[in-house]
Design a protein around this motif. Structure first.
Motif, mmCIF file in Angstrom:
data_model
loop_
_atom_site.group_PDB
_atom_site.id
_atom_site.type_symbol
_atom_site.label_atom_id
_atom_site.label_comp_id
_atom_site.label_asym_id
_atom_site.label_seq_id
_atom_site.Cartn_x
_atom_site.Cartn_y
_atom_site.Cartn_z
ATOM 1 N N GLU A 139 0.952 -1.120 0.038
ATOM 2 C CA GLU A 139 0.054 -0.119 -0.043
ATOM 3 C C GLU A 139 0.901 1.259 0.022
ATOM 4 O OE1 GLU A 139 -3.382 0.217 -0.004
ATOM 5 O OE2 GLU A 139 -3.586 -1.750 -0.335
ATOM 6 N N ILE A 140 0.642 2.053 -1.233
ATOM 7 C CA ILE A 140 1.675 3.316 -1.233
ATOM 8 C C ILE A 140 0.765 4.388 -0.555
ATOM 9 C CG2 ILE A 140 2.149 4.928 -2.847
ATOM 10 C CD1 ILE A 140 3.742 2.236 -2.813
ATOM 11 N N LYS A 141 1.660 5.275 0.299
ATOM 12 C CA LYS A 141 1.018 6.503 0.824
ATOM 13 C C LYS A 141 2.025 7.698 0.710
ATOM 14 C CE LYS A 141 2.373 5.581 5.646
ATOM 15 N NZ LYS A 141 2.886 6.772 6.021
ATOM 16 N N GLY A 142 1.580 8.772 0.748
ATOM 17 C CA GLY A 142 2.349 9.719 0.965
ATOM 18 C C GLY A 142 2.949 10.599 -0.213
ATOM 19 N N ASP A 143 2.377 10.423 -1.601
ATOM 20 C CA ASP A 143 2.853 10.943 -2.635
ATOM 21 C C ASP A 143 2.013 12.191 -3.225
ATOM 22 O OD1 ASP A 143 0.721 9.672 -3.183
ATOM 23 O OD2 ASP A 143 1.546 8.557 -5.134
ATOM 24 N N ASN A 144 1.119 12.595 -2.468
ATOM 25 C CA ASN A 144 0.512 14.018 -2.787
ATOM 26 C C ASN A 144 1.142 14.981 -2.149
ATOM 27 O OD1 ASN A 144 -1.279 16.158 -2.544
ATOM 28 N ND2 ASN A 144 -2.985 14.850 -2.762
ATOM 29 N N LEU A 188 -4.581 5.153 5.875
ATOM 30 C CA LEU A 188 -6.075 5.217 5.488
ATOM 31 C C LEU A 188 -6.545 6.691 5.102
ATOM 32 C CD1 LEU A 188 -7.223 3.163 8.613
ATOM 33 C CD2 LEU A 188 -6.465 2.397 6.162
ATOM 34 N N ARG A 189 -5.704 7.609 5.404
ATOM 35 C CA ARG A 189 -6.074 8.999 4.925
ATOM 36 C C ARG A 189 -5.134 9.884 5.053
ATOM 37 N NH1 ARG A 189 -10.280 12.460 7.918
ATOM 38 N NH2 ARG A 189 -8.697 14.102 7.320
ATOM 39 N N PRO A 190 -4.961 11.058 4.341
ATOM 40 C CA PRO A 190 -4.110 11.966 4.392
ATOM 41 C C PRO A 190 -4.441 13.066 5.475
ATOM 42 C CG PRO A 190 -5.741 12.445 2.507
ATOM 43 C CD PRO A 190 -6.094 11.230 2.942
ATOM 44 N N GLU A 191 -3.463 13.925 5.929
ATOM 45 C CA GLU A 191 -3.806 14.709 7.078
ATOM 46 C C GLU A 191 -5.219 15.735 6.914
ATOM 47 O OE1 GLU A 191 -1.975 14.476 10.147
ATOM 48 O OE2 GLU A 191 -2.118 12.627 9.234
ATOM 49 N N VAL A 192 -5.082 16.130 5.535
ATOM 50 C CA VAL A 192 -6.287 17.094 5.375
ATOM 51 C C VAL A 192 -6.897 16.630 3.950
ATOM 52 C CG1 VAL A 192 -6.766 19.662 4.357
ATOM 53 C CG2 VAL A 192 -5.125 19.160 6.273
ATOM 54 N N LEU A 193 -8.063 16.516 3.831
ATOM 55 C CA LEU A 193 -8.886 15.931 2.828
ATOM 56 C C LEU A 193 -9.415 16.988 1.784
ATOM 57 C CD1 LEU A 193 -10.952 13.176 4.683
ATOM 58 C CD2 LEU A 193 -9.205 12.927 2.957
ATOM 59 N N ILE A 194 -9.904 18.250 2.370
ATOM 60 C CA ILE A 194 -10.431 19.169 1.499
ATOM 61 C C ILE A 194 -9.634 20.507 1.377
ATOM 62 C CG2 ILE A 194 -12.288 20.702 1.262
ATOM 63 C CD1 ILE A 194 -13.227 17.784 0.961
ATOM 64 N N GLY A 195 -9.370 20.977 -0.006
ATOM 65 C CA GLY A 195 -8.435 21.960 -0.093
ATOM 66 C C GLY A 195 -9.107 23.343 0.232
ATOM 67 N N PRO A 207 -12.104 18.352 -3.067
ATOM 68 C CA PRO A 207 -11.089 17.347 -2.589
ATOM 69 C C PRO A 207 -9.843 17.426 -2.858
ATOM 70 C CG PRO A 207 -12.931 16.312 -3.706
ATOM 71 C CD PRO A 207 -12.959 17.622 -4.154
ATOM 72 N N LEU A 208 -8.982 17.310 -1.643
ATOM 73 C CA LEU A 208 -7.344 17.648 -1.926
ATOM 74 C C LEU A 208 -6.835 16.176 -2.143
ATOM 75 C CD1 LEU A 208 -4.901 19.315 -1.754
ATOM 76 C CD2 LEU A 208 -4.925 19.128 0.694
ATOM 77 N N ALA A 209 -7.492 15.282 -1.435
ATOM 78 C CA ALA A 209 -6.786 13.924 -1.612
ATOM 79 C C ALA A 209 -8.194 12.885 -0.989
ATOM 80 C CB ALA A 209 -5.906 13.657 -0.444
ATOM 81 N N GLN A 210 -7.947 11.807 -0.832
ATOM 82 C CA GLN A 210 -9.013 10.900 -0.699
ATOM 83 C C GLN A 210 -8.604 9.660 0.647
ATOM 84 O OE1 GLN A 210 -12.124 11.046 -2.351
ATOM 85 N NE2 GLN A 210 -11.309 12.457 -3.706
#
Length: 345
Positions: free
Chosen positions: A221-226, A235-242, A247-250
């Motif tokens: 499972e890849i994470k952290g490339d945003n 399971l989720r990034p630190e911030v979801l909405i820009g 949506p900033l990320a999912q």
């Protein structure tokens, strides 16, 4: 409840605990042949036949966090934390090859121009922040102490510097409002394509061996490339909405659902105070929304994870311990890797 994880298999002869702190190449074909022989010798059944399905979720057991001398080695209080943790993780995998259905390692995955790396920020002299000791708050931006580096706008927002500034300010503000850690400027780490991004060789070897013995492919499972958000949790990034309410990320909804379908989820890895704690916290949030009793499915290997400790700089031991106490209060099990786990199907 059935004590399913009580009978332990021996560690295979290829495992050498003194190599856990080293970087080396796994001899795949040799291990594949050994896996076939080991499966026959100990009559280990394919994972598809498991009546009770157990997942081992390994958080960021990568060189960058786990090998002394690498960028963000997690030494913990002892100074050798991640090395000791990974030795126990390897032993746990080998001892319980016959009952671990699926192993899911997460891979923290970064490139240079991300919001938590030095190149993203500059001061009035054009200097980048010192990593590991610099936090950036909304006040720092308001006062001009730190500002977004205009030279990175081309690669992130197609040259729109004003847009990038809005994204960055919103992000830092959201962290402070949501009770998260402030934006920490980290050293360049887990760089995609680099040695630091790779799994620790001894752990990779154990995972590879498991996948062949149990005929259960490892799920990475890849994470952290945003580039515009940290992603401590898988399971989720630190911030979801820009800032524009788009949506900033999912969230990783697919993985959340998958984890909750297992009869037990065992969690270990690095670091206890950051990516491990954030992942468990997000899993607990999902559980509490669905059915709080599902928390009893989760087992935390407390001797296979360590907090971030930089002597004389930062020590997150108390925060990590407080998080684990909260997880236990919610119904999760905190155990050692050598203890039997009462798991019911």
């Amino acid at each position: 409840m059935n004590n399913l994880i009580t009978t332990q298999l021996p560690t295979p002869p290829h495992f050498h605990s003194e190599k856990v702190s080293e970087v080396w190449r796994v001899p795949y074909q040799e291990r594949a042949a050994a896996a076939t022989a080991w499966q026959k010798k100990h009559n280990i059944q394919p994972a598809i036949l498991d009546q009770t399905r157990i997942c081992l979720l390994l958080i960021d057991v990568q060189n960058t966090f786990c090998i002394p001398g690498f960028e963000l080695f997690v030494g913990g209080k002892s100074g050798t934390g991640a090395v000791d943790d990974n030795r126990r993780i390897c032993e746990f995998i080998y001892h319980h090859l016959g009952v671990i259905t699926k192993i899911i390692p997460t891979l923290d995955t970064h490139t240079a121009t991300q919001i938590f790396h030095p190149i993203f920020w500059v001061n009035q002299l054009g200097e980048h922040p010192i990593p590991a000791v610099t936090n950036i708050s909304p006040t720092d931006i308001d006062q001009g102490i730190w500002q977004v580096n205009p030279d990175v706008a081309n690669s992130i927002t197609h040259g729109d510097y004003e847009l990038l500034k809005k994204h960055a300010y919103h992000y830092v503000k959201q962290l402070s409002q949501n009770g998260k850690y402030p934006l920490i400027v980290w050293p360049y780490h887990s760089m995609l394509g680099g040695i630091g991004h790779a799994l620790v060789a001894s752990v990779e070897e154990a995972i590879f061996f498991h996948s062949l013995v149990r005929q259960s492919p490892t799920q990475f499972e890849i994470k952290g490339d945003n580039p515009l958000t940290e992603n401590y949790s898988v399971l989720r990034p630190e911030v979801l909405i820009g800032f524009d309410e788009n949506p900033l990320a999912q969230k990783n909804q697919r993985l959340i659902q998958q984890l909750l379908e297992f009869d037990a989820v065992i969690i270990a890895g690095q670091a206890k105070s950051h990516c491990v704690a954030w992942t468990i916290d997000d899993l607990l949030t999902e559980i509490q929304h669905i059915d709080p009793s599902l928390a009893k499915k989760v087992y935390l290997l407390e001797d296979c994870t360590s907090p971030v400790v930089v002597p004389g700089v930062v020590d997150y031991t108390e925060q990590a311990d407080a998080a684990f106490a909260r997880f236990a209060a919610a119904g999760m099990h905190i155990i050692k890797s050598t203890e039997p786990m009462p798991i019911s199907s």
